[in-house]
Every structure is written in C-alpha cells, then in structure tokens.
Enzyme design. Structure first.
Site, PDB file in Angstrom:
ATOM      1  N   LYS A  11       0.791  -1.193  -0.059  1.00 42.86           N
ATOM      2  CA  LYS A  11       0.083   0.016   0.064  1.00 42.86           C
ATOM      3  C   LYS A  11       0.734   1.301  -0.084  1.00 42.86           C
ATOM      4  O   LYS A  11       2.006   1.254   0.459  1.00 42.86           O
ATOM      5  CB  LYS A  11      -0.809   0.099   1.204  1.00 42.86           C
ATOM      6  CG  LYS A  11      -0.265   0.183   2.558  1.00 42.86           C
ATOM      7  CD  LYS A  11      -0.102   1.514   3.127  1.00 42.86           C
ATOM      8  CE  LYS A  11       0.662   1.551   4.144  1.00 42.86           C
ATOM      9  NZ  LYS A  11       1.502   2.596   4.708  1.00 42.86           N
ATOM     10  N   VAL A  96      11.167  -4.125   2.508  1.00 37.85           N
ATOM     11  CA  VAL A  96      10.890  -4.368   3.994  1.00 37.85           C
ATOM     12  C   VAL A  96      11.282  -3.114   4.686  1.00 37.85           C
ATOM     13  O   VAL A  96      12.191  -2.275   4.493  1.00 37.85           O
ATOM     14  CB  VAL A  96      11.920  -5.555   4.349  1.00 37.85           C
ATOM     15  CG1 VAL A  96      11.675  -5.752   5.845  1.00 37.85           C
ATOM     16  CG2 VAL A  96      11.527  -6.794   3.560  1.00 37.85           C
ATOM     17  N   ALA A  98       9.480  -0.201   5.092  1.00 41.40           N
ATOM     18  CA  ALA A  98       9.558   0.620   3.808  1.00 41.40           C
ATOM     19  C   ALA A  98       8.443   1.706   4.120  1.00 41.40           C
ATOM     20  O   ALA A  98       8.418   2.787   3.097  1.00 41.40           O
ATOM     21  CB  ALA A  98       9.408   0.063   2.486  1.00 41.40           C
ATOM     22  N   MET A 100       5.385   0.547   3.423  1.00 45.74           N
ATOM     23  CA  MET A 100       4.381  -0.003   2.497  1.00 45.74           C
ATOM     24  C   MET A 100       3.631  -1.303   2.925  1.00 45.74           C
ATOM     25  O   MET A 100       3.110  -1.881   2.130  1.00 45.74           O
ATOM     26  CB  MET A 100       5.252  -0.493   1.111  1.00 45.74           C
ATOM     27  CG  MET A 100       6.108   0.799   0.744  1.00 45.74           C
ATOM     28  SD  MET A 100       6.650   0.536  -1.228  1.00 45.74           S
ATOM     29  CE  MET A 100       5.151   0.372  -1.761  1.00 45.74           C
ATOM     30  N   GLY A 102       4.358  -4.013   4.168  1.00 42.37           N
ATOM     31  CA  GLY A 102       4.714  -5.218   3.638  1.00 42.37           C
ATOM     32  C   GLY A 102       4.447  -6.513   4.492  1.00 42.37           C
ATOM     33  O   GLY A 102       3.854  -7.507   3.902  1.00 42.37           O
ATOM     34  N   GLY A 103       4.893  -6.339   5.672  1.00 41.65           N
ATOM     35  CA  GLY A 103       4.300  -7.588   6.720  1.00 41.65           C
ATOM     36  C   GLY A 103       2.909  -7.747   6.958  1.00 41.65           C
ATOM     37  O   GLY A 103       2.244  -8.703   6.834  1.00 41.65           O
ATOM     38  N   SER A 104       2.026  -6.433   6.997  1.00 38.66           N
ATOM     39  CA  SER A 104       0.843  -6.506   7.196  1.00 38.66           C
ATOM     40  C   SER A 104       0.118  -7.215   6.099  1.00 38.66           C
ATOM     41  O   SER A 104      -0.987  -7.794   6.288  1.00 38.66           O
ATOM     42  CB  SER A 104       0.307  -5.061   7.461  1.00 38.66           C
ATOM     43  OG  SER A 104       0.878  -4.415   8.478  1.00 38.66           O
ATOM     44  N   ASP A 137      -2.242  -1.751  10.238  1.00 40.28           N
ATOM     45  CA  ASP A 137      -2.544  -1.719   8.876  1.00 40.28           C
ATOM     46  C   ASP A 137      -3.088  -3.228   8.249  1.00 40.28           C
ATOM     47  O   ASP A 137      -3.371  -3.107   7.041  1.00 40.28           O
ATOM     48  CB  ASP A 137      -1.061  -1.655   8.161  1.00 40.28           C
ATOM     49  CG  ASP A 137      -0.783  -0.138   8.152  1.00 40.28           C
ATOM     50  OD1 ASP A 137      -1.510   0.718   8.606  1.00 40.28           O
ATOM     51  OD2 ASP A 137       0.541   0.186   7.764  1.00 40.28           O
TER      52      ASP A 137
HETATM   53  P1  ATP Z   1       4.168  -0.400   7.725  1.00 36.43           P
HETATM   54  O1  ATP Z   1       3.897   0.224   6.409  1.00 36.43           O
HETATM   55  O2  ATP Z   1       2.849  -1.242   8.190  1.00 36.43           O
HETATM   56  O3  ATP Z   1       4.790   0.415   8.965  1.00 36.43           O
HETATM   57  P2  ATP Z   1       6.784  -1.342   7.098  1.00 36.43           P
HETATM   58  O4  ATP Z   1       6.493  -1.500   5.598  1.00 36.43           O
HETATM   59  O5  ATP Z   1       7.306  -0.198   7.693  1.00 36.43           O
HETATM   60  O6  ATP Z   1       5.269  -1.646   7.418  1.00 36.43           O
HETATM   61  P3  ATP Z   1       7.577  -4.041   7.142  1.00 36.43           P
HETATM   62  O7  ATP Z   1       8.053  -4.333   5.833  1.00 36.43           O
HETATM   63  O8  ATP Z   1       6.104  -4.846   7.327  1.00 36.43           O
HETATM   64  O9  ATP Z   1       7.447  -2.411   7.487  1.00 36.43           O
HETATM   65  O10 ATP Z   1       8.515  -4.870   8.160  1.00 36.43           O
HETATM   66  C1  ATP Z   1       8.966  -4.316   9.484  1.00 36.43           C
HETATM   67  C2  ATP Z   1       9.645  -5.224  10.345  1.00 36.43           C
HETATM   68  O11 ATP Z   1       8.668  -6.445  10.514  1.00 36.43           O
HETATM   69  C3  ATP Z   1      10.963  -5.836   9.504  1.00 36.43           C
HETATM   70  O12 ATP Z   1      12.014  -5.591  10.101  1.00 36.43           O
HETATM   71  C4  ATP Z   1      10.684  -7.360   9.758  1.00 36.43           C
HETATM   72  O13 ATP Z   1      11.579  -8.112  10.403  1.00 36.43           O
HETATM   73  C5  ATP Z   1       9.276  -7.659  10.531  1.00 36.43           C
HETATM   74  N1  ATP Z   1       8.458  -8.770   9.661  1.00 36.43           N
HETATM   75  C6  ATP Z   1       7.976  -9.833  10.062  1.00 36.43           C
HETATM   76  N2  ATP Z   1       7.192 -10.402   9.315  1.00 36.43           N
HETATM   77  C7  ATP Z   1       7.456  -9.742   8.142  1.00 36.43           C
HETATM   78  C8  ATP Z   1       6.937 -10.088   6.772  1.00 36.43           C
HETATM   79  N3  ATP Z   1       6.344 -10.951   6.709  1.00 36.43           N
HETATM   80  N4  ATP Z   1       7.396  -9.342   5.950  1.00 36.43           N
HETATM   81  C9  ATP Z   1       8.084  -8.256   6.115  1.00 36.43           C
HETATM   82  N5  ATP Z   1       8.473  -7.914   7.446  1.00 36.43           N
HETATM   83  C10 ATP Z   1       8.231  -8.818   8.317  1.00 36.43           C
END
Ligand code: ATP
Length: 291
Positions: A11, A96, A98, A100, A102-104, A137
């Site tokens: 997203k 990761v 980022a 975006m 990714g984990g959610s 998210d």
């Molecule tokens: P948001 O936009 O919701 O803040 P984000 O893009 O900042 O998410 P993610 O990519 O979701 O962050 O990852 C943040 C941390 O979560 C990473 O440091 C990673 O170790 C952990 N994590 C756990 N599961 C996952 C997954 N399936 N994919 C990515 N990161 C994950």
C-alpha cells in the site's frame, strides 16, 4: 496436499494525518490507503503435522513467531481451535521496513489464504475486525480496496478508487523507525495537516489533478529532517515530470504519480543513475483485483 496461492499487495498513503494520541500512546490517524501493483506471492500448503513452517527467498526475514505470517496463523487458531499445520512459502518483492505495509499485507493474505485452505469458514468481516491485534495496517490489507482509515487503523470506510495513473516507487537504502518518527511528531508544536476531506471529494469525482494537489503526509516532514534523501528523491521525481510525489507511511519509500508510462520509466532510470534508491519500481494503482 491442497495448495493455495495469493498475491499480497503493498500500500501507499495518498494522505496521512495524525489527529490525536490516545492515553495508551497509540496515535489516531486519518489516512487514505491505496494498494499498488507491487506484491509478494504466498503459497499455502497443508501439512500432516501441526507445525507452522515459513519458507522465504528473503534471508533477512524471521521465519519464526516474529513473522507476521506466523502471527496470522496463530490468530486463526485462536478463533477456531483448529491446529492443523501449514507451510507458507513467501516470495518477497515488497521492500521491507519501507512504509508499504509489507508484513501487514502478508499477514492479511495468510488470514484469507489459510481460511480458504483449511475451510475454516470465517467471514472477511470477522477477519478484518480481529486482524488489528496483529497490526494497525492489517485490517486495511484484509479489506483490499481504496479506503479511509481512522481510529488506529481499524475503522475503515471504502472510498472510490483513483483514476488510473503510473507510479514510480523508490525505497532508499536507509532504515526508519516508525515509533521514533511518531515520537518526533508528538514533540512538534504545530504542523500543516493534509486536506483529507478534499482528497475524498477528488476521489469521488475521479479528479486525478485534485487528488495530486492534495497529496500530504504529516510524517514526511519528520523523516525528511533526519533523512534528506527522501526530499532529494521527491525533488528528482517532481523535476522530471511527476504530477506529484509523497513519502508513504513513516517512510522511507517515496512515490511519484505520472500520466505517461514512458515518463515514469525514464525517471526511474534517472533515480537509478543518481544512486538515490536501492529498490525502484514502475507500477500502477491496484484496484480491487486482490479482493
Ligand atoms: P508499515 O507500512 O505497516 O509500517 P513497513 O513497510 O514499515 O510496514 P514491514 O516491511 O512490514 O514494515 O517490516 C517491518 C519489520 O517487520 C521488519 O523489520 C521485519 O523483520 C518484520 N517482519 C515480520 N514479518 C514480516 C513479513 N512477512 N514481511 C516483512 N517484514 C516482516
């Protein structure tokens, strides 16, 4: 063994405002959430035992209970008492940490995928409601369409999708801590708030210029102070034909919106040459196909 495959879309935030802080320290937000075409692919396969096995091509990610995929399977177990095992293979493409989600989005795809794989029969509404316990998210990612997100992210109202456009998404090679960004925002006396209501009007009217003119993210100013590269990427995008550009979430990803695909591709090359971003994508809004 039965196998199910799902794409989990990233997203961006077309708008992100912080409207308050709750006594427990959580931030109340008003955000416009939009899926984009960058996705992870998850494959779910049943197992003879009761283990939760995560395999991924991204060696930096945890494959234990710290992975949001694991937390999603555990939530399904809590809701149903069904402890059948599952193997989840994750092909990671979303940058990761980022901004975006990714984990959610992987967690949301797991809730939907394993629900189907094991025939658990939980409604999408129930999954959406319960999924906030995994992360703020996740409910949006379960919903999977353009939405206004309020509360801490659990109050979702579907809104009209933006008209089609091309996007450049750039993730610089830096790590931004989301809690630190929010803390620094709290310390600010006053700051400009984006016009979220105007953005909702522009979305309803399918007015791309109106949408672009209202792009705004209160967290951007905080992140830019510590990481000027975010501003440098925005500037390069805007100087080279982007209608508008904005940081997503707490960063550090930045996106630019373009009318022409070729312009977007040319800018992508310029960003690569300038060495401003480690990961670069040309994509589009992802509207509804992941529901
Ligand atoms: P948001 O936009 O919701 O803040 P984000 O893009 O900042 O998410 P993610 O990519 O979701 O962050 O990852 C943040 C941390 O979560 C990473 O440091 C990673 O170790 C952990 N994590 C756990 N599961 C996952 C997954 N399936 N994919 C990515 N990161 C994950």
């Amino acid at each position: 063994m039965k196998t199910i495959t799902r794409n989990a879309y990233a997203k961006i935030n077309l708008g992100l405002d912080v409207t308050g802080v709750l006594p427990n320290g959580y931030h109340e937000v008003k955000m416009i959430m939009q899926n984009v075409g960058i996705c992870d692919t998850l494959t779910f396969t049943g197992r003879e035992d009761d283990r939760i096995v995560i395999e991924t091509d991204d060696g930096t990610l945890p494959v234990n209970e710290d992975n949001l995929i694991y937390k999603a399977v555990m939530l399904l177990r809590r809701l149903t008492g069904d402890e059948r095992g599952v193997t989840v293979h994750l092909e990671k493409r979303i940058p990761v940490a980022a901004g975006m989600a990714g984990g959610s989005t992987d967690a949301a795809a797991t809730l939907l995928g394993v629900n189907e794989l094991l025939d658990l029969g939980i409604s999408r509404e129930k999954l959406q409601e319960e999924s906030v316990s995994i992360g703020a998210d996740v409910p949006y990612c379960v919903l999977g369409q353009t939405a206004l997100s309020e509360g801490i992210g659990e109050k979702l109202t579907p809104v009209a999708a933006p008209p089609q456009a091309y996007l450049v998404v750039a993730k610089p090679d830096i790590y931004v801590s989301t809690p630190v960004v929010y803390k620094k925002l709290d310390a600010k006396e006053n700051y400009e708030h984006p016009d979220i209501d105007g953005m909702l009007r522009a979305l309803r009217e399918k007015d791309l210029d109106g949408i672009v003119s209202r792009l705004g993210n209160v967290l951007e100013i905080v992140t830019v102070e510590d990481y000027p590269v975010v501003d440098e990427i925005k500037k390069l995008l805007l100087d080279n034909g982007a209608m508008g550009a904005l940081m997503s979430g707490s960063g550090p990803s930045v996106f630019g919106i373009f009318k022409e695909e070729q312009t977007a591709k040319d800018v992508c090359e310029k960003l690569a040459k300038a060495n401003l971003a480690k990961q670069l994508f040309v994509t589009t809004f992802q509207n509804g196909e992941n529901v």
